[in-house]
Design a protein around this motif. Structure first.
Motif, PDB file in Angstrom:
ATOM      1  N   ALA A   1     -18.721   0.232  15.828  1.00 36.03           N
ATOM      2  CA  ALA A   1     -18.436   1.601  15.388  1.00 36.03           C
ATOM      3  C   ALA A   1     -16.957   1.931  15.525  1.00 36.03           C
ATOM      4  N   ALA A   2     -16.120   0.992  15.148  1.00 36.38           N
ATOM      5  CA  ALA A   2     -14.674   1.156  15.314  1.00 36.38           C
ATOM      6  C   ALA A   2     -13.945   0.618  14.094  1.00 36.38           C
ATOM      7  N   ALA A   3     -12.714   1.064  13.935  1.00 34.39           N
ATOM      8  CA  ALA A   3     -11.858   0.574  12.856  1.00 34.39           C
ATOM      9  C   ALA A   3     -10.423   0.487  13.341  1.00 34.39           C
ATOM     10  N   SER A   4      -9.992  -0.711  13.634  1.00 33.37           N
ATOM     11  CA  SER A   4      -8.586  -0.968  13.906  1.00 33.37           C
ATOM     12  C   SER A   4      -8.272  -2.352  13.380  1.00 33.37           C
ATOM     13  N   GLY A   5      -7.036  -2.542  13.017  1.00 41.64           N
ATOM     14  CA  GLY A   5      -6.644  -3.820  12.439  1.00 41.64           C
ATOM     15  C   GLY A   5      -5.372  -4.338  13.064  1.00 41.64           C
ATOM     16  N   LEU A   6      -4.988  -5.508  12.653  1.00 44.90           N
ATOM     17  CA  LEU A   6      -3.706  -6.098  13.025  1.00 44.90           C
ATOM     18  C   LEU A   6      -2.904  -6.298  11.745  1.00 44.90           C
ATOM     19  N   PHE A   7      -1.628  -5.954  11.786  1.00 40.69           N
ATOM     20  CA  PHE A   7      -0.802  -6.155  10.602  1.00 40.69           C
ATOM     21  C   PHE A   7       0.506  -6.817  10.991  1.00 40.69           C
ATOM     22  N   LYS A   8       1.075  -7.521  10.025  1.00 40.20           N
ATOM     23  CA  LYS A   8       2.363  -8.174  10.239  1.00 40.20           C
ATOM     24  C   LYS A   8       3.268  -7.837   9.070  1.00 40.20           C
ATOM     25  N   GLU A   9       4.360  -7.184   9.381  1.00 38.75           N
ATOM     26  CA  GLU A   9       5.339  -6.849   8.353  1.00 38.75           C
ATOM     27  C   GLU A   9       6.221  -8.057   8.090  1.00 38.75           C
ATOM     28  N   GLN A  10       6.188  -8.542   6.884  1.00 39.66           N
ATOM     29  CA  GLN A  10       7.023  -9.674   6.493  1.00 39.66           C
ATOM     30  C   GLN A  10       7.119  -9.688   4.977  1.00 39.66           C
ATOM     31  N   THR A  11       8.330  -9.703   4.485  1.00 40.94           N
ATOM     32  CA  THR A  11       8.528  -9.727   3.039  1.00 40.94           C
ATOM     33  C   THR A  11       8.303 -11.140   2.512  1.00 40.94           C
ATOM     34  N   ILE A  12       7.445 -11.240   1.516  1.00 41.96           N
ATOM     35  CA  ILE A  12       7.135 -12.525   0.898  1.00 41.96           C
ATOM     36  C   ILE A  12       7.507 -12.465  -0.568  1.00 41.96           C
ATOM     37  N   ASP A  13       8.304 -13.412  -1.021  1.00 45.55           N
ATOM     38  CA  ASP A  13       8.694 -13.498  -2.426  1.00 45.55           C
ATOM     39  C   ASP A  13       7.611 -14.273  -3.171  1.00 45.55           C
ATOM     40  N   LEU A  14       6.827 -13.562  -3.971  1.00 49.15           N
ATOM     41  CA  LEU A  14       5.718 -14.186  -4.680  1.00 49.15           C
ATOM     42  C   LEU A  14       6.184 -15.080  -5.827  1.00 49.15           C
ATOM     43  N   ARG A  15       7.457 -14.998  -6.175  1.00 49.10           N
ATOM     44  CA  ARG A  15       7.980 -15.923  -7.181  1.00 49.10           C
ATOM     45  C   ARG A  15       8.139 -17.322  -6.599  1.00 49.10           C
ATOM     46  N   GLN A  16       8.300 -17.379  -5.281  1.00 53.60           N
ATOM     47  CA  GLN A  16       8.487 -18.662  -4.604  1.00 53.60           C
ATOM     48  C   GLN A  16       7.195 -19.177  -3.974  1.00 53.60           C
ATOM     49  N   THR A  17       6.462 -18.288  -3.309  1.00 57.97           N
ATOM     50  CA  THR A  17       5.227 -18.679  -2.614  1.00 57.97           C
ATOM     51  C   THR A  17       4.125 -17.666  -2.943  1.00 57.97           C
ATOM     52  N   PRO A  18       3.480 -17.807  -4.089  1.00 55.69           N
ATOM     53  CA  PRO A  18       2.500 -16.810  -4.519  1.00 55.69           C
ATOM     54  C   PRO A  18       1.110 -16.977  -3.912  1.00 55.69           C
ATOM     55  N   PHE A  19       0.819 -18.137  -3.311  1.00 52.49           N
ATOM     56  CA  PHE A  19      -0.548 -18.411  -2.862  1.00 52.49           C
ATOM     57  C   PHE A  19      -0.757 -18.024  -1.398  1.00 52.49           C
ATOM     58  N   LEU A  20      -1.765 -17.189  -1.174  1.00 52.89           N
ATOM     59  CA  LEU A  20      -2.169 -16.811   0.177  1.00 52.89           C
ATOM     60  C   LEU A  20      -3.354 -17.693   0.572  1.00 52.89           C
ATOM     61  N   ASN A  21      -3.228 -18.339   1.737  1.00 51.73           N
ATOM     62  CA  ASN A  21      -4.239 -19.278   2.227  1.00 51.73           C
ATOM     63  C   ASN A  21      -4.750 -18.827   3.590  1.00 51.73           C
ATOM     64  N   TRP A  22      -6.046 -18.950   3.811  1.00 50.72           N
ATOM     65  CA  TRP A  22      -6.608 -18.692   5.126  1.00 50.72           C
ATOM     66  C   TRP A  22      -8.039 -19.204   5.188  1.00 50.72           C
ATOM     67  N   SER A  23      -8.606 -19.200   6.386  1.00 50.55           N
ATOM     68  CA  SER A  23     -10.021 -19.511   6.561  1.00 50.55           C
ATOM     69  C   SER A  23     -10.630 -18.432   7.438  1.00 50.55           C
ATOM     70  N   TRP A  24     -11.936 -18.216   7.262  1.00 54.69           N
ATOM     71  CA  TRP A  24     -12.623 -17.195   8.045  1.00 54.69           C
ATOM     72  C   TRP A  24     -14.114 -17.502   8.101  1.00 54.69           C
ATOM     73  N   ARG A  25     -14.773 -16.865   9.038  1.00 63.57           N
ATOM     74  CA  ARG A  25     -16.222 -16.969   9.118  1.00 63.57           C
ATOM     75  C   ARG A  25     -16.758 -15.691   9.756  1.00 63.57           C
ATOM     76  N   VAL A  26     -17.977 -15.354   9.404  1.00 65.22           N
ATOM     77  CA  VAL A  26     -18.617 -14.154   9.943  1.00 65.22           C
ATOM     78  C   VAL A  26     -19.785 -14.577  10.817  1.00 65.22           C
ATOM     79  N   GLY A  27     -19.831 -14.002  12.026  1.00 70.34           N
ATOM     80  CA  GLY A  27     -20.931 -14.279  12.935  1.00 70.34           C
ATOM     81  C   GLY A  27     -22.008 -13.222  12.864  1.00 70.34           C
ATOM     82  N   LYS A  28     -21.583 -11.965  12.843  1.00 68.50           N
ATOM     83  CA  LYS A  28     -22.521 -10.848  12.722  1.00 68.50           C
ATOM     84  C   LYS A  28     -22.116 -10.040  11.507  1.00 68.50           C
ATOM     85  N   PRO A  29     -22.937 -10.041  10.443  1.00 71.81           N
ATOM     86  CA  PRO A  29     -22.556  -9.376   9.194  1.00 71.81           C
ATOM     87  C   PRO A  29     -22.976  -7.907   9.157  1.00 71.81           C
TER      88      PRO A  29
END
Length: 215
Positions: free
Chosen positions: A65-93
């Motif tokens: 019953a909560a909503a908080s996140g983590l954010f990272k400020e960083q400028t990314i030039d999408l002309r040079q590196t357009p692809f965002l990559n990550w992995s994730w999994r859900v334990g309790k949906p």
């Protein structure tokens, strides 16, 4: 042989900067690091912690019953590196929510990219890549609170297996063109959030490393 090595060395060294620029690390959780990540609280507090899972450090999120996140400020030039990559999994949906409504705007896992509007806060844009509980995979819709300034894209849905890692790769520049009709060439921040405040539910998820790449 010595002459050959002497000739090769400057050539190899010249390649290193270019190779390094092909990948930009954003979340280096496997190194047991949260450097540069800052909390942002909306309601209550989702618990985020680094923990070992299957021999590597990952970021674990537990929301009740909560909503908080983590954010990272960083400028990314999408002309040079357009692809965002990550992995994730859900334990309790989360399930049975109308995710297009304010009451159901909760997600067991989401990764999103943000383009800030400077002083004009209303010009801020975001793409939310979400692990949906009721919307089908591939569905796109405007956020129930922010409207068309924040577009939701369901990468996984209720059919995705639980406790199983899923790898994602998105061309963010292309996604902005498709969802906003604009050629966005830089983003300003990346965020993670597991949230359950609107439905007063519970959810848990793990996030692996996050990085941008040239291809």
């Amino acid at each position: 042989m010595l002459l050959k090595r002497q000739w090769l060395l400057p050539w190899l060294l010249a390649l290193q900067p270019a190779a390094a620029e092909n990948v930009i690390g954003i979340g280096e959780f496997s190194r047991n690091s949260l450097d540069g990540w800052e909390p942002h609280r909306f309601k209550g507090e989702t618990l985020y912690r680094l923990q070992i899972a299957e021999g590597r450090a990952v970021l674990h999120a537990d929301s009740r019953a909560a909503a908080s996140g983590l954010f990272k400020e960083q400028t990314i030039d999408l002309r040079q590196t357009p692809f965002l990559n990550w992995s994730w999994r859900v334990g309790k949906p989360l399930s049975g929510l109308d995710e297009q409504s304010k009451a159901g705007d909760d997600y067991a896992a989401r990764v999103y990219v943000v383009v800030r509007g400077g002083w004009a806060f209303w010009q801020t844009k975001a793409i939310n890549y979400v692990w949906a509980g009721s919307s089908e995979q591939g569905r796109v819709w405007p956020n129930a609170f922010a409207g068309e300034k924040a577009m939701m894209l369901a990468l996984r849905d209720a059919q995705a297996p639980l406790n199983a890692w899923q790898a994602e790769k998105r061309n963010v520049r292309d996604d902005f063109k498709r969802l906003f009709g604009e050629d966005i060439v830089t983003i300003d921040a990346v965020a993670i959030m597991t949230d359950t405040d609107n439905s007063a539910g519970q959810a848990s998820a793990d996030y692996g490393d996050i990085w941008f790449s040239r291809d």
